[in-house]
Every structure is written in structure tokens, then in C-alpha cells.
Write an enzyme that holds these catalytic residues in place. Sequence first.
Site, PDB file in Angstrom:
ATOM      1  N   GLY A 151      30.089  19.465  73.647  1.00  8.70           N
ATOM      2  CA  GLY A 151      29.803  19.779  71.844  1.00  8.70           C
ATOM      3  C   GLY A 151      30.726  18.878  71.292  1.00  8.70           C
ATOM      4  O   GLY A 151      30.379  17.273  71.289  1.00  8.70           O
ATOM      5  N   LEU A 152      31.278  18.759  70.339  1.00  2.42           N
ATOM      6  CA  LEU A 152      31.589  17.960  69.184  1.00  2.42           C
ATOM      7  C   LEU A 152      32.782  17.871  69.126  1.00  2.42           C
ATOM      8  O   LEU A 152      34.240  18.386  68.850  1.00  2.42           O
ATOM      9  CB  LEU A 152      31.223  18.887  67.656  1.00  2.42           C
ATOM     10  N   HIS A 153      33.063  16.838  70.701  1.00  2.00           N
ATOM     11  CA  HIS A 153      34.400  16.772  70.786  1.00  2.00           C
ATOM     12  C   HIS A 153      34.350  14.668  71.206  1.00  2.00           C
ATOM     13  O   HIS A 153      33.333  14.102  70.996  1.00  2.00           O
ATOM     14  CB  HIS A 153      34.969  17.013  72.348  1.00  2.00           C
ATOM     15  N   ALA A 154      35.982  14.703  70.353  1.00  2.00           N
ATOM     16  CA  ALA A 154      36.107  13.366  71.185  1.00  2.00           C
ATOM     17  C   ALA A 154      34.993  12.146  70.401  1.00  2.00           C
ATOM     18  O   ALA A 154      35.213  12.355  69.233  1.00  2.00           O
ATOM     19  CB  ALA A 154      36.127  13.231  72.617  1.00  2.00           C
ATOM     20  N   PRO A 165      31.449  12.266  69.854  1.00  2.00           N
ATOM     21  CA  PRO A 165      31.344  12.498  69.541  1.00  2.00           C
ATOM     22  C   PRO A 165      30.866  13.040  67.445  1.00  2.00           C
ATOM     23  O   PRO A 165      30.281  12.514  66.212  1.00  2.00           O
ATOM     24  CB  PRO A 165      30.138  13.797  70.193  1.00  2.00           C
TER      25      PRO A 165
END
Length: 92
Positions: free
Chosen positions: A13-16, A18
Site C-alpha cells: 500500500g501507500l506505506h514507507a 512508496p
Amino acid sequence: MSERTATIASRVGLHARPASIFAAAVGALSIEVTIGLESDPAEDAMDASSILSLMSLGAANGDVVILRADGDGADEALESLVVILETDLDAE
């Protein structure tokens, strides 16, 4: 106001990683960009250049987000940001 939808492609997902890549791309623009989950009200949209905002959004793989921006070049900027979100940045 320009608006685009994108489906999060990164496996985590949109974590760290990315989120940092995406925030850097937004930060390099001369316009302000907001991001929000498709299911959330527009007024809940967050600053897309903030890594903390992106991570607190909680966008997982397959979630649809809405990007919004206003100003010169907004359409082109949002198109380039959609490409980033729809790329599995964890695979690179």
C-alpha cells in the site's frame, strides 16, 4: 480544480518507501496536491506531499484514491502522479 483517481498498486500500500517516493514527486511540483480515499468526503483530503499524511491515510493495495490539484499544469501533474501510484514500487 483537476481530479484523478488511482488504484494503489504497491503490495504494502501507500506505506514507507512508496509514500516517500510519492511525497517527493508531489513536493517537486509547484502546485498543491491533496489525496483522499475514494470512500472519504472531499474535505477529509490530506496534503499529498506529507509522508505522515500519506501513511496515516491507510491506503492499501487495491484501494482507490482521489488526487486533486488546482493551478497551471494540474492536469499533467496529476497524470504523472497517477502513474507513480499505479506502479508497484515495492517490485522495483
